[in-house]
Design an enzyme around this catalytic site. Structure first.
Site, PDB file in Angstrom:
ATOM      1  N   ASP A 123       0.431   3.821   1.696  1.00  0.00           N
ATOM      2  CA  ASP A 123       0.376   4.428   3.034  1.00  0.00           C
ATOM      3  C   ASP A 123       1.787   4.706   3.588  1.00  0.00           C
ATOM      4  O   ASP A 123       2.645   3.824   3.584  1.00  0.00           O
ATOM      5  CB  ASP A 123      -0.379   3.473   3.971  1.00  0.00           C
ATOM      6  CG  ASP A 123      -0.777   4.120   5.280  1.00  0.00           C
ATOM      7  OD1 ASP A 123       0.112   4.652   5.977  1.00  0.00           O
ATOM      8  OD2 ASP A 123      -1.974   4.103   5.602  1.00  0.00           O
ATOM      9  N   ARG A 162       2.825   4.876   6.457  1.00  0.00           N
ATOM     10  CA  ARG A 162       3.191   4.124   7.663  1.00  0.00           C
ATOM     11  C   ARG A 162       3.709   2.724   7.349  1.00  0.00           C
ATOM     12  O   ARG A 162       4.008   1.952   8.257  1.00  0.00           O
ATOM     13  CB  ARG A 162       1.966   4.027   8.589  1.00  0.00           C
ATOM     14  CG  ARG A 162       1.480   5.381   9.085  1.00  0.00           C
ATOM     15  CD  ARG A 162       0.108   5.290   9.708  1.00  0.00           C
ATOM     16  NE  ARG A 162      -0.912   4.890   8.728  1.00  0.00           N
ATOM     17  CZ  ARG A 162      -2.205   4.767   9.002  1.00  0.00           C
ATOM     18  NH1 ARG A 162      -2.638   4.984  10.224  1.00  0.00           N
ATOM     19  NH2 ARG A 162      -3.058   4.415   8.056  1.00  0.00           N
ATOM     20  N   CYS A 217       0.851  -1.189   0.000  1.00  0.00           N
ATOM     21  CA  CYS A 217       0.000   0.000   0.000  1.00  0.00           C
ATOM     22  C   CYS A 217       0.890   1.244   0.000  1.00  0.00           C
ATOM     23  O   CYS A 217       2.006   1.233   0.525  1.00  0.00           O
ATOM     24  CB  CYS A 217      -0.907   0.005   1.222  1.00  0.00           C
ATOM     25  SG  CYS A 217      -2.044   1.421   1.273  1.00  0.00           S
ATOM     26  N   HIS A 219      -2.142  -3.980   5.039  1.00  0.00           N
ATOM     27  CA  HIS A 219      -1.877  -3.558   6.424  1.00  0.00           C
ATOM     28  C   HIS A 219      -3.183  -3.234   7.134  1.00  0.00           C
ATOM     29  O   HIS A 219      -4.177  -2.884   6.503  1.00  0.00           O
ATOM     30  CB  HIS A 219      -0.938  -2.339   6.447  1.00  0.00           C
ATOM     31  CG  HIS A 219      -1.552  -1.096   5.881  1.00  0.00           C
ATOM     32  ND1 HIS A 219      -2.125  -0.117   6.657  1.00  0.00           N
ATOM     33  CD2 HIS A 219      -1.702  -0.682   4.604  1.00  0.00           C
ATOM     34  CE1 HIS A 219      -2.580   0.857   5.877  1.00  0.00           C
ATOM     35  NE2 HIS A 219      -2.348   0.542   4.626  1.00  0.00           N
ATOM     36  N   CYS A 264      -6.203   0.070   6.974  1.00  0.00           N
ATOM     37  CA  CYS A 264      -5.904   0.646   5.654  1.00  0.00           C
ATOM     38  C   CYS A 264      -7.029   1.580   5.215  1.00  0.00           C
ATOM     39  O   CYS A 264      -8.189   1.170   5.141  1.00  0.00           O
ATOM     40  CB  CYS A 264      -5.717  -0.479   4.627  1.00  0.00           C
ATOM     41  SG  CYS A 264      -5.356   0.133   2.964  1.00  0.00           S
TER      42      CYS A 264
HETATM   43 ZN    ZN Z   1      -3.385   1.220   3.031  1.00  0.00          ZN
END
Ligand code: ZN
Length: 223
Positions: free
Chosen positions: A47, A49, A45, A101, A104
């Site tokens: 993202d 993080r 992803c 994750h 999400c």
């Molecule tokens: Zn995500």
């Protein structure tokens, strides 16, 4: 050098990082210029993080990476397929790992029909996963439903990887290549193997069914 307002810190960080790496491993960068030979291709992803190399503690050159919203593998996405083809045919990676994750945002938006903009059209692919498993998802406690869908999404996207011409052609010519599905916990920093592991086309169906059964068992009403 002209200072870039707001970005100078990043450039300063970079200088310090490059110096530190070169001090620890003299010749590291010049070695990378000559070639990269990663064994792993990570589809994760976007993202912030979930920084791929950091999570598995791999250095530059050791992990080939493609990231998009909610780690989706779409059969007509030339971007993802091109990266996969290069990883498989040219770099000859041994493993392709789809990594979702917890918490999400893309998965939550898909689950709750939340409109975010253009990305709605992309997230539609995750909604297809939600719809495919809708009756089971309804049995999952509402606060765990997004993470359950995250895991289902990983299993489905890993199956999509197995169904690409890129991976099927590699298996056809006898190349050693395994597809995996993992999920990362934002809350504890740990990766879990969802055991959606496929190293030849004939195994895809069985791996898919058993990985789905394991997700269902983890998130069953009593679990
Ligand atoms: Zn995500």
């Amino acid at each position: 050098m002209t200072a870039v307002p707001g970005l100078q810190e990043l450039l300063d960080n970079n200088r310090r990082w490059a110096k530190k790496v070169e001090a620890a491993r003299p010749g590291f960068f010049t070695g990378l210029v000559r070639q990269q030979a990663p064994k792993y291709f990570w589809i994760g992803c976007a993202d912030s993080r979930v920084p791929a190399n950091d999570l598995v503690d791999l250095a530059p050159g050791e992990l080939f990476v493609h990231r998009n919203v909610a780690n989706v593998v779409v059969h007509s996405d030339l971007n993802c397929l091109s990266v996969m083809q290069f990883a498989t045919d040219v770099l000859q990676v041994a493993h392709i790992i789809v990594v979702g994750h917890s918490r999400c945002g893309g998965v939550i938006a898909a689950l709750e029909d939340r409109r975010v903009g253009l990305a709605d059209n992309w997230i539609r692919h995750v909604q297809d996963v939600r719809n495919r498993h809708a009756s089971w998802l309804e049995t999952v406690a509402s606060e765990r439903r997004a993470d359950a869908l995250c895991e289902l999404n990983v299993v489905e996207q890993a199956l999509n990887v197995c169904q690409t011409t890129v991976v099927q052609d590699a298996w056809e010519r006898g190349q050693e290549l395994a597809v995996h599905g993992w999920v990362y916990g934002l809350q504890d920093g740990l990766l879990q193997d969802l055991h959606m592991t496929v190293s030849r086309l004939d195994d895809a169906g069985v791996a898919y069914e058993s990985a789905l059964a394991a997700v269902r068992a983890r998130y069953s009403a009593t679990g």
